[in-house]
Scaffold this motif. Structure first.
Motif, PDB file in Angstrom:
ATOM      1  N   SER A 188       3.628  33.699 -46.221  1.00 57.29           N
ATOM      2  CA  SER A 188       3.034  34.584 -45.209  1.00 57.29           C
ATOM      3  C   SER A 188       3.174  36.049 -45.604  1.00 57.29           C
ATOM      4  O   SER A 188       2.347  36.886 -45.236  1.00 57.29           O
ATOM      5  CB  SER A 188       3.681  34.339 -43.843  1.00 57.29           C
ATOM      6  N   ASP A 189       4.224  36.384 -46.396  1.00 59.93           N
ATOM      7  CA  ASP A 189       4.406  37.775 -46.832  1.00 59.93           C
ATOM      8  C   ASP A 189       3.248  38.250 -47.696  1.00 59.93           C
ATOM      9  O   ASP A 189       2.924  39.446 -47.722  1.00 59.93           O
ATOM     10  CB  ASP A 189       5.717  37.917 -47.622  1.00 59.93           C
ATOM     11  N   LEU A 190       2.616  37.350 -48.415  1.00 57.51           N
ATOM     12  CA  LEU A 190       1.495  37.739 -49.275  1.00 57.51           C
ATOM     13  C   LEU A 190       0.363  38.317 -48.436  1.00 57.51           C
ATOM     14  O   LEU A 190      -0.224  39.352 -48.773  1.00 57.51           O
ATOM     15  CB  LEU A 190       1.023  36.530 -50.075  1.00 57.51           C
ATOM     16  N   TYR A 191       0.048  37.665 -47.315  1.00 53.13           N
ATOM     17  CA  TYR A 191      -1.022  38.162 -46.447  1.00 53.13           C
ATOM     18  C   TYR A 191      -0.571  39.410 -45.682  1.00 53.13           C
ATOM     19  O   TYR A 191      -1.364  40.315 -45.422  1.00 53.13           O
ATOM     20  CB  TYR A 191      -1.453  37.073 -45.468  1.00 53.13           C
ATOM     21  N   ALA A 192       0.708  39.461 -45.335  1.00 51.14           N
ATOM     22  CA  ALA A 192       1.217  40.614 -44.594  1.00 51.14           C
ATOM     23  C   ALA A 192       1.128  41.890 -45.411  1.00 51.14           C
ATOM     24  O   ALA A 192       1.029  42.987 -44.861  1.00 51.14           O
ATOM     25  CB  ALA A 192       2.663  40.375 -44.167  1.00 51.14           C
ATOM     26  N   LYS A 193       1.129  41.775 -46.745  1.00 55.35           N
ATOM     27  CA  LYS A 193       1.041  42.950 -47.619  1.00 55.35           C
ATOM     28  C   LYS A 193      -0.395  43.249 -48.036  1.00 55.35           C
ATOM     29  O   LYS A 193      -0.633  44.074 -48.909  1.00 55.35           O
ATOM     30  CB  LYS A 193       1.915  42.738 -48.858  1.00 55.35           C
ATOM     31  N   GLY A 194      -1.340  42.580 -47.408  1.00 55.83           N
ATOM     32  CA  GLY A 194      -2.744  42.917 -47.653  1.00 55.83           C
ATOM     33  C   GLY A 194      -3.376  42.201 -48.817  1.00 55.83           C
ATOM     34  O   GLY A 194      -4.517  42.489 -49.172  1.00 55.83           O
ATOM     35  N   ASN A 195      -2.678  41.268 -49.481  1.00 60.65           N
ATOM     36  CA  ASN A 195      -3.280  40.516 -50.574  1.00 60.65           C
ATOM     37  C   ASN A 195      -4.198  39.439 -50.012  1.00 60.65           C
ATOM     38  O   ASN A 195      -4.041  38.987 -48.872  1.00 60.65           O
ATOM     39  CB  ASN A 195      -2.195  39.890 -51.451  1.00 60.65           C
ATOM     40  N   ASP A 196      -5.118  39.000 -50.825  1.00 56.47           N
ATOM     41  CA  ASP A 196      -6.098  38.005 -50.405  1.00 56.47           C
ATOM     42  C   ASP A 196      -6.134  36.918 -51.467  1.00 56.47           C
ATOM     43  O   ASP A 196      -6.443  37.176 -52.637  1.00 56.47           O
ATOM     44  CB  ASP A 196      -7.472  38.661 -50.244  1.00 56.47           C
ATOM     45  N   ALA A 197      -5.819  35.695 -51.071  1.00 56.28           N
ATOM     46  CA  ALA A 197      -5.800  34.591 -52.023  1.00 56.28           C
ATOM     47  C   ALA A 197      -7.164  34.387 -52.672  1.00 56.28           C
ATOM     48  O   ALA A 197      -7.267  34.063 -53.853  1.00 56.28           O
ATOM     49  CB  ALA A 197      -5.347  33.310 -51.318  1.00 56.28           C
ATOM     50  N   THR A 198      -8.226  34.596 -51.901  1.00 60.74           N
ATOM     51  CA  THR A 198      -9.575  34.402 -52.433  1.00 60.74           C
ATOM     52  C   THR A 198      -9.862  35.349 -53.594  1.00 60.74           C
ATOM     53  O   THR A 198     -10.435  34.961 -54.612  1.00 60.74           O
ATOM     54  CB  THR A 198     -10.613  34.617 -51.320  1.00 60.74           C
ATOM     55  N   LEU A 199      -9.439  36.599 -53.452  1.00 64.60           N
ATOM     56  CA  LEU A 199      -9.672  37.571 -54.526  1.00 64.60           C
ATOM     57  C   LEU A 199      -8.863  37.226 -55.770  1.00 64.60           C
ATOM     58  O   LEU A 199      -9.322  37.419 -56.903  1.00 64.60           O
ATOM     59  CB  LEU A 199      -9.314  38.975 -54.032  1.00 64.60           C
ATOM     60  N   LEU A 200      -7.656  36.711 -55.573  1.00 62.46           N
ATOM     61  CA  LEU A 200      -6.848  36.298 -56.722  1.00 62.46           C
ATOM     62  C   LEU A 200      -7.527  35.159 -57.469  1.00 62.46           C
ATOM     63  O   LEU A 200      -7.558  35.138 -58.710  1.00 62.46           O
ATOM     64  CB  LEU A 200      -5.456  35.872 -56.249  1.00 62.46           C
ATOM     65  N   LEU A 201      -8.084  34.218 -56.727  1.00 59.97           N
ATOM     66  CA  LEU A 201      -8.768  33.098 -57.367  1.00 59.97           C
ATOM     67  C   LEU A 201     -10.036  33.555 -58.070  1.00 59.97           C
ATOM     68  O   LEU A 201     -10.389  33.036 -59.131  1.00 59.97           O
ATOM     69  CB  LEU A 201      -9.100  32.034 -56.313  1.00 59.97           C
ATOM     70  N   ARG A 202     -10.726  34.537 -57.502  1.00 60.15           N
ATOM     71  CA  ARG A 202     -11.923  35.071 -58.179  1.00 60.15           C
ATOM     72  C   ARG A 202     -11.551  35.734 -59.504  1.00 60.15           C
ATOM     73  O   ARG A 202     -12.234  35.579 -60.504  1.00 60.15           O
ATOM     74  CB  ARG A 202     -12.629  36.072 -57.266  1.00 60.15           C
ATOM     75  N   ASP A 203     -10.461  36.513 -59.478  1.00 60.25           N
ATOM     76  CA  ASP A 203     -10.020  37.161 -60.718  1.00 60.25           C
ATOM     77  C   ASP A 203      -9.597  36.123 -61.754  1.00 60.25           C
ATOM     78  O   ASP A 203      -9.820  36.302 -62.960  1.00 60.25           O
ATOM     79  CB  ASP A 203      -8.864  38.114 -60.429  1.00 60.25           C
ATOM     80  N   LEU A 204      -8.989  35.040 -61.298  1.00 58.94           N
ATOM     81  CA  LEU A 204      -8.576  33.983 -62.217  1.00 58.94           C
ATOM     82  C   LEU A 204      -9.784  33.331 -62.879  1.00 58.94           C
ATOM     83  O   LEU A 204      -9.734  32.931 -64.040  1.00 58.94           O
ATOM     84  CB  LEU A 204      -7.749  32.943 -61.454  1.00 58.94           C
ATOM     85  N   ALA A 205     -10.900  33.240 -62.145  1.00 58.07           N
ATOM     86  CA  ALA A 205     -12.103  32.596 -62.676  1.00 58.07           C
ATOM     87  C   ALA A 205     -12.683  33.349 -63.858  1.00 58.07           C
ATOM     88  O   ALA A 205     -13.448  32.782 -64.644  1.00 58.07           O
ATOM     89  CB  ALA A 205     -13.156  32.473 -61.573  1.00 58.07           C
ATOM     90  N   ARG A 206     -12.324  34.608 -63.998  1.00 62.82           N
ATOM     91  CA  ARG A 206     -12.854  35.398 -65.118  1.00 62.82           C
ATOM     92  C   ARG A 206     -12.269  34.965 -66.455  1.00 62.82           C
ATOM     93  O   ARG A 206     -12.794  35.302 -67.506  1.00 62.82           O
ATOM     94  CB  ARG A 206     -12.556  36.878 -64.889  1.00 62.82           C
ATOM     95  N   LEU A 207     -11.183  34.193 -66.426  1.00 60.13           N
ATOM     96  CA  LEU A 207     -10.512  33.794 -67.664  1.00 60.13           C
ATOM     97  C   LEU A 207     -11.174  32.588 -68.314  1.00 60.13           C
ATOM     98  O   LEU A 207     -10.936  32.320 -69.490  1.00 60.13           O
ATOM     99  CB  LEU A 207      -9.036  33.498 -67.385  1.00 60.13           C
ATOM    100  N   GLY A 208     -11.948  31.816 -67.567  1.00 60.88           N
ATOM    101  CA  GLY A 208     -12.573  30.642 -68.162  1.00 60.88           C
ATOM    102  C   GLY A 208     -13.140  29.713 -67.117  1.00 60.88           C
ATOM    103  O   GLY A 208     -13.261  30.049 -65.940  1.00 60.88           O
ATOM    104  N   GLU A 209     -13.480  28.491 -67.564  1.00 66.69           N
ATOM    105  CA  GLU A 209     -14.044  27.492 -66.664  1.00 66.69           C
ATOM    106  C   GLU A 209     -12.950  26.944 -65.759  1.00 66.69           C
ATOM    107  O   GLU A 209     -11.875  26.576 -66.228  1.00 66.69           O
ATOM    108  CB  GLU A 209     -14.687  26.372 -67.475  1.00 66.69           C
TER     109      GLU A 209
END
Length: 761
Positions: A188-209
């Motif tokens: 829950s601390d991740l969301y409380a600090k303004g991070n977004d899991a969706t954006l992290l997954l989008r950035d991860l997608a840039r590395l490959g399939e």
């Protein structure tokens, strides 16, 4: 500093980044392939995306992310920035600006246009180039190979597997690309600090399939759901040659607020050991603006269906956890940012002691109201200094006292202070010029024309007030030039012209004023059509004898239009009359020169500032007036032999073998009932708005001085023939003459009417 102030600073920075973005794209469109230009464009979009994420501006973040991805392909030389590609990117820059304005002002944007550009940008990133022009297609047709048909979605967009590595598919076929399994469980601390899991997954997608599976086992029923808790766990299978460190770098700002496990697997069968878990396959999409996924379908696995209510609760939990906790995250980031800024300021201060050059180029943000107040105070200082000097002069006959000498030094210092303060308000015309680029693109698309805008003198500085009021007249003039001036590509080719029309916008300083020229290489003004249209609309008499200059100026008449039909762009007769009024309201004048078949040039002459002016103080029938010095060509004492009368009330003065109309200012302003004797007065030769000259007759000249402009309309009411007022050194109020209005009245117009269209007189 509260959150609203921080947000306002963010939007101010967005304006700078958007200007940098458009400037860079235009340079690239002109053939600039400097890597630093490309990097500057990428950084502008990246900065907007980063700031928007901190404030939860999801639409802006989503669009900027897709735009940034495409720009990264250009930056890594995987996408050639052709003119067709840059045309899409310039449109994307316009949408990015619209999204920014909507986020700031609470407006809305065209969602259909946004989605369309998202698809175009994604297609570019995936290697699908935009359709070239018809000429290019025709030229390349014999050589083109017929592509194999590919599946498309309902919108016609062809989904392409996403990868930043051109050789990724070959490596995968050879079994050379390592596969990693990532287990990611936010706290829950991740969301409380303004991070977004969706954006992290989008950035991860840039590395490959990549394929993603979401574990929702811990999701409770809706009554027990805690909106601030974290219930989801993601298992990601990704094939990348970037290595484990690159994967962990994606999560480096969130690793303390999540459970993260990254391990390399030997086979590519998918997440091992998870087949029996009740998982929900999540197709990955780079854009939340797109309603359908473009990712290939995941390999079928055994699933445990979720109840509809629980699925809805999952979506609600994810969205609420992301949105409710934004403020806490922003506050934490602001606190860290302020600490970092304080440390940076201390470091800069220390560096400045060692190097004087370290302080060069530093800027500060100052509220415009504070600058305006400072200018007003300096204006009052100028008035009081003039009053003090006047008083000392009246009481000191010899003019050599120490007080007099001190006042001369005070006058010099006051002038320097005033010039310095006015320089603070001076800004380059670049922002308003850049705004015209978008207008040219939009009108060109609407009319089916190919237009190229060339700007020169963008760094020419002028008062901020003038810049703010310059956008509207320039917009109307650009629309007029593109719609009426430039021909269609087909017609230009038949005339032997380049199919691409050119509009040139320039700015330069001249004689204490700024000259702005808008030129096009179109058809020019069809004077026969303009004249006939004016006759049909009863604007001029059928037998009126008008010069080419006067016919050209007919387009400034209210309600005048040569359009054959009304469209979204023109045809209602509203536009060029607005230009005339706007320019005159700024104390300027506009002139037209046109050559049929070659194009037209509109020249605007504007004051550099609306706060002060250098003027000639004159007396007329016992009244004190100030004539703007920039309008005066020369002064002369008329001789009886040089005065010639014609008609009942008209007189000419002979100046160097040419005749110039003589205008009695006192008679025009109704200061006296009869015309004065020209030999007993002084003539001021001035430039009229059409480029011709008039000799304004006054009784006497008191001197030349700089005066502070005070608005009559704001403090009293509009006075025909008077532009503004000022306060003289003796405390008296003097009126500033509206030279163009007086000249227009001398041509037969009434001062009670708007003095705007003197060319028809």
């Amino acid at each position: 500093m509260d959150m609203n102030e921080i947000k306002e600073i963010f939007f101010q920075e967005c304006e700078e980044q958007l200007a940098e973005l458009e400037s860079g794209l235009l340079k690239m469109n002109d053939g600039d392939r400097d890597p630093e230009t490309v990097n500057a464009v990428f950084r502008a979009v990246h900065s907007i995306k980063g700031g928007a994420g901190a404030f939860g501006l999801d639409d802006l973040v989503a669009f900027a992310h897709v735009f940034e991805t495409t720009l990264d392909c250009v930056r890594s030389n995987k996408l050639e920035p052709t003119q067709d590609v840059l045309k899409v990117m310039l449109k994307a820059a316009d949408v990015l600006a619209d999204l920014t304005n909507a986020a700031r002002d609470g407006g809305s944007v065209d969602q259909a246009r946004s989605r369309g550009l998202v698809k175009e940008l994604e297609a570019l990133a995936h290697g699908a180039l935009p359709a070239p022009s018809a000429a290019v297609v025709a030229e390349a047709a014999p050589k083109a190979a017929t592509p194999a048909p590919a599946p498309t979605d309902d919108s016609g967009f062809q989904p392409i597997p996403f990868s930043f590595d051109d050789d990724f598919g070959a490596d995968e076929a050879a079994g050379a690309v390592p596969e990693y399994e990532v287990s990611f469980r936010p706290r829950s601390d991740l969301y409380a600090k303004g991070n977004d899991a969706t954006l992290l997954l989008r950035d991860l997608a840039r590395l490959g399939e990549m394929s993603i599976y979401c574990d929702v086992d811990e999701l409770p029923g809706l009554p027990e759901l805690d909106p601030e808790a974290a219930y989801f766990k993601w298992t990601i299978s990704i094939k990348t040659d970037k290595g484990e460190d690159a994967i962990r770098t994606v999560f480096e700002f969130a690793e303390w607020d999540c459970d993260l496990d990254v391990r390399q697997v030997a086979d590519a069968a998918g997440p091992s050991g998870n087949e029996e878990l009740p998982m929900v396959p999540v197709p990955f999409d780079l854009s939340i603006l797109d309603e359908e996924s473009t990712e290939p379908e995941a390999e079928p696995i055994e699933e445990a269906p979720l109840p509809k209510s629980d699925a809805a609760a999952a979506v609600a939990a994810a969205e609420t956890a992301s949105n409710v906790t934004q403020l806490a995250a922003v506050a934490a980031r602001v606190e860290k940012k302020e600490a970092a800024l304080a440390a940076a300021a201390a470091a800069n201060a220390a560096a400045a002691q060692n190097s004087a050059a370290a302080a060069a180029g530093q800027t500060i943000r100052v509220d415009l109201d504070r600058v305006d107040r400072l200018i007003n105070l300096v204006g009052e200082l100028v008035i009081n200094q003039a009053m003090l000097s006047q008083s000392v002069i009246e009481n000191d006959n010899n003019g050599t006292s120490s007080i007099n000498m001190g006042l001369e030094e005070l006058q010099q210092l006051t002038r320097e202070i005033q010039d310095s303060v006015m320089a603070i308000r001076a800004q380059p015309v670049k922002p308003v010029f850049q705004r015209m680029s978008r207008i040219v693109r939009e009108i060109a698309d609407m009319t089916g024309k190919s237009i190229r805008l060339i700007t020169e003198g963008e760094n020419t500085e002028v008062d901020k007030t003038v810049i703010d009021k310059l956008a509207e007249p320039l917009t109307h003039m650009i629309r007029n030039a593109v719609d009426h001036g430039i021909e269609t590509p087909e017609k230009r080719e038949t005339l032997g012209k380049n199919p691409e029309g050119t509009v040139r916008l320039t700015a330069k300083h001249r004689s204490g004023r700024i000259l702005i020229e808008l030129a096009d290489d179109g058809a020019g003004i069809n004077r026969e059509k303009v004249r006939q249209k004016a006759i049909d609309n009863d604007l001029i008499a059928a037998d009126a004898n008008l010069s080419d200059e006067e016919i050209d100026n007919l387009i400034f008449l209210p309600g005048f239009s040569t359009a054959d039909k009304i469209s979204d762009i023109s045809g209602r007769g509203v536009g060029m009359d607005v230009v005339k009024r706007s320019i005159q309201a700024l104390g300027g004048r506009i002139n037209i020169t046109s050559k049929p078949g070659q194009g037209s040039v509109f020249t605007m002459s504007l004051p550099l500032t609306l706060a002060v002016l250098d003027g000639m103080v004159v007396t007329v029938a016992g009244q004190t007036l100030v004539v703007p010095l920039t309008a005066i060509v020369e002064t002369l004492q008329p001789e009886a032999a040089a005065i010639h009368s014609f008609g009942a009330n008209h007189r000419l003065i002979s100046i160097r073998n040419s005749f110039c109309p003589l205008v009695d200012v006192g008679r025009i302003l109704n200061f006296r009932a009869t015309q004065a004797n020209p030999v007993e007065g002084v003539a001021l030769l001035v430039e009229s708005e059409g480029g011709g000259q008039r000799a304004l007759m006054v009784d006497a000249i008191q001197g030349q001085r700089q005066v502070v402009i005070k608005s009559l309309e704001a403090n009293y009411t509009h006075v025909p023939g008077i532009a503004a007022a000022t306060i003289l050194g003796d405390g008296r109020v003097a009126l500033i003459l509206d030279v163009d209005a007086v000249v227009g009245a001398s041509r037969g117009q009434s001062l009670k009417a708007e003095i705007s269209y003197a060319a028809v007189g």
